[in-house]
Design an enzyme around this catalytic site. Structure first.
Site, PDB file in Angstrom:
ATOM      1  N   LEU A 104      20.887 -31.101 118.483  1.00 25.19           N
ATOM      2  CA  LEU A 104      20.032 -31.935 119.319  1.00 25.19           C
ATOM      3  C   LEU A 104      18.765 -31.119 119.527  1.00 25.19           C
ATOM      4  CD1 LEU A 104      22.557 -33.175 122.053  1.00 25.19           C
ATOM      5  CD2 LEU A 104      21.639 -34.472 120.130  1.00 25.19           C
ATOM      6  N   ASP A 105      17.620 -31.790 119.655  1.00 25.33           N
ATOM      7  CA  ASP A 105      16.375 -31.066 119.910  1.00 25.33           C
ATOM      8  C   ASP A 105      16.494 -30.280 121.213  1.00 25.33           C
ATOM      9  OD1 ASP A 105      15.343 -32.296 117.693  1.00 25.33           O
ATOM     10  OD2 ASP A 105      14.240 -33.821 118.831  1.00 25.33           O
ATOM     11  N   LYS A 106      15.639 -29.275 121.362  1.00 24.31           N
ATOM     12  CA  LYS A 106      15.690 -28.440 122.566  1.00 24.31           C
ATOM     13  C   LYS A 106      15.551 -29.292 123.832  1.00 24.31           C
ATOM     14  CE  LYS A 106      13.419 -24.438 124.595  1.00 24.31           C
ATOM     15  NZ  LYS A 106      12.311 -23.502 124.495  1.00 24.31           N
TER      16      LYS A 106
END
Ligand code: URA
Length: 237
Positions: A104-106
């Protein structure tokens, strides 16, 4: 399937791989009643008996953890500068050599599965298997019916990336949506909504295949999967 003895000892979470090797060197480990000589020795955890100082170990097969990922941490096992999802877990779990299944993106929150079951991770991430991933998103500009149709048709992004048909469910005026992806391209939802003229303000994964985020978990909270959840995703309890 047979596994290396040192790896198997480390998978219990009680020792690191280095400590396991040390135990073996000290002659404290036996396999099926015979003193083990090397960490490279192969053991079948389903049928073998491993003892340390004479006490038999429970050889659990794999570890499966559901994490409610908060924003601000990387979906990685280590990073020299930034906090990773593994930094949210206690030492005992980190020793089990678990890793996040997909990224998942940051700044994305929500459901992240961590496991040491490489076969399962491969199956869940394989593009051929089309495992559904469902995300809740808040947008800076509402999307509508035409956008839903574009998602359903399969979009081509400005850089030529072809996206598979995806689900777009509009909530209220369309500034909140549920997106269902059957693949996992880099920044996929952000790029798809941007292509329709709307930016993602907030993104949270709520489901992956048959697994749903336990809303009882606070951000940064985690728990082992239940036996039922492990069975549903095809893991080995
Ligand atoms: N799509 C994105 O843009 N980001 C994620 O983290 C997941 C899906």
């Amino acid at each position: 399937m047979k596994e290396r003895l040192d790896k198997l000892l480390a998978s219990t979470g009680r020792w690191s791989r280095r400590e396991a090797k040390e135990l073996i060197r000290e002659g404290r480990v036996a396999v099926d009643g015979c003193p083990a000589r090397s960490g490279e020795e192969k053991v079948d955890r389903a049928s073998g008996t491993v003892t340390v100082d004479g006490a038999a170990l429970t050889l659990q097969t794999h570890t499966y953890i559901m994490l409610h990922k908060p924003a601000g941490v990387l979906s990685a096992t280590e990073d020299p500068r930034q906090k990773t999802v593994l930094d949210l877990l206690p030492e005992e779990l980190r020793r089990r050599e678990i890793f996040p299944v997909g990224r998942l993106d940051k700044d994305t929150e929500g459901l992240l599965l961590l496991t040491d079951d490489g076969d399962l991770a491969h199956r869940l991430l394989s593009p051929k298997r089309h495992v559904d991933k469902v995300y809740y998103a808040r947008l800076d500009r509402p999307l509508g019916e035409a956008d839903r149709a574009a998602f359903a048709q399969g979009m081509v992004l400005p850089d030529g990336t072809r996206c598979r048909p995806a689900g777009l469910e509009l909530i209220g005026d369309g500034s909140e949506v549920l997106v269902t992806l059957h693949e996992g391209k880099f920044h996929q939802i952000k790029r798809m909504t941007a292509c329709r003229g709307s930016a993602v303000c907030y993104l949270k994964r709520i489901a992956m295949g048959p697994l749903r985020l336990d809303e009882g978990l606070e951000k940064g909270g985690f728990r082992p999967l239940t036996a039922e959840e492990v069975a549903k995703i095809g893991g080995k309890p």
